[in-house]
Design an enzyme around this catalytic site. Structure first.
Site, PDB file in Angstrom:
ATOM      1  CG  ASP A  67     -71.261 -30.820  54.409  1.00  0.00           C
ATOM      2  OD1 ASP A  67     -72.333 -31.456  54.375  1.00  0.00           O
ATOM      3  OD2 ASP A  67     -71.065 -29.880  55.192  1.00  0.00           O
ATOM      4  CG  ASN A 134     -65.193 -24.300  64.069  1.00  0.00           C
ATOM      5  OD1 ASN A 134     -66.076 -24.077  63.250  1.00  0.00           O
ATOM      6  ND2 ASN A 134     -64.458 -25.396  64.045  1.00  0.00           N
ATOM      7  CG  HIS A 136     -67.563 -25.478  60.590  1.00  0.00           C
ATOM      8  ND1 HIS A 136     -67.449 -26.453  61.553  1.00  0.00           N
ATOM      9  CD2 HIS A 136     -68.893 -25.399  60.336  1.00  0.00           C
ATOM     10  CE1 HIS A 136     -68.636 -26.929  61.853  1.00  0.00           C
ATOM     11  NE2 HIS A 136     -69.532 -26.300  61.133  1.00  0.00           N
ATOM     12  CD  GLU A 141     -63.918 -28.144  61.081  1.00  0.00           C
ATOM     13  OE1 GLU A 141     -64.201 -27.024  61.557  1.00  0.00           O
ATOM     14  OE2 GLU A 141     -64.444 -29.192  61.470  1.00  0.00           O
TER      15      GLU A 141
END
Ligand code: F6R
Length: 242
Positions: A67, A134, A136, A141
């Site tokens: 990323d 979370n 991800h 996400e």
């Protein structure tokens, strides 16, 4: 899902590196996708040590960054490209042209993403991933569909705040709010996927991702359906696993 649990952080690092080196030996042209984050730092350090000692080589391999943060100057030390270069790429024998990173400076970011997907092709030989608290994966996400491609994404507030670790000199309101990420499609299509998790702060999300429901609300849970996914945890991250 293969579970590899190690008693200590050191044993975890040695385990990940031994498997990675094994993959590089069996396929020197291994095409690997790599994350940044704090988790893989000891792994990259140990791979550097192995290459320096002549026990491992990236001479024929290819590495893709997972990323990239948007809105940064090219020389920003917190970018994924610069972080991976500093931690691994410039310290091993990988040819410069074999390191692929997402060019978010380009005028047309969508075109950058299309080109990246074309270069990825049918998927990677190996993807190393950290896991966000979370769930991800990369910058995919919660809510990301499994067929998502490489694309621009808006970061969740928790991801923005936790990215402060990459940008120690930035005020919170100046942290990147968007990024570009390899999509779940390429990750799920890859031959082998490793999730790396260490520390007690990851125990809860690791449990949710690997024993909970398979749901796009926890992107890492989609890996339960991958045919060759391994979870590498140290004792602290694995406390809630059965
Ligand atoms: C970074 C990335 C992120 C991290 C995740 C875990 O390239 O892909 O998804 O892997 O946020 O970060 P750490 O390892 O710092 O806990």
């Amino acid at each position: 899902m293969n579970l590899l649990q190690f008693d200590s952080g050191h044993a975890w690092m040695e385990g990940v590196c031994a498997f990675w080196n094994d993959r590089l030996r069996s396929d020197p042209r291994l095409r690997t996708c790599l994350p940044t984050g704090l988790t893989p730092i000891p792994v990259y350090d140990d791979m550097v040590r192995r290459v320096s000692a002549g026990h491992a080589s990236f001479a024929e391999a290819a590495v893709f960054a997972l990323d990239e943060f948007g809105g940064l100057a090219a020389e920003d030390p917190g970018s994924t490209r610069n972080t991976l270069a500093r931690l691994l790429i410039e310290r091993v024998d990988l040819p410069a042209a074999a390191f692929h990173a997402l060019d978010v400076q380009a005028a047309d970011v969508n075109r950058t993403c299309e080109r990246y997907d074309a270069a990825i092709g049918a998927g990677f030989d190996l993807v190393l991933l950290g896991i966000g608290t979370n769930g991800h994966l990369g910058m995919n996400e919660p809510g990301t569909p499994p067929d998502s491609r490489t694309r621009r994404v808006e970061l969740h507030e928790s991801t923005i705040q936790s990215s402060a670790r990459y940008f120690p000199d930035r005020a919170p309101h100046r942290l990147p709010r968007w990024g570009v990420t390899v999509g779940l499609r390429a990750i799920l299509a890859s031959k082998e996927v490793w999730v790396l998790a260490t520390g007690s702060g990851k125990a809860s999300i690791v449990e949710r991702a690997f024993h909970g429901d398979v749901t796009t609300e926890v992107p890492a849970s989609l890996l339960q359906r991958h045919r060759n996914c391994s979870l590498f945890v140290d004792a602290a991250a694995g406390t809630r696993l059965r």
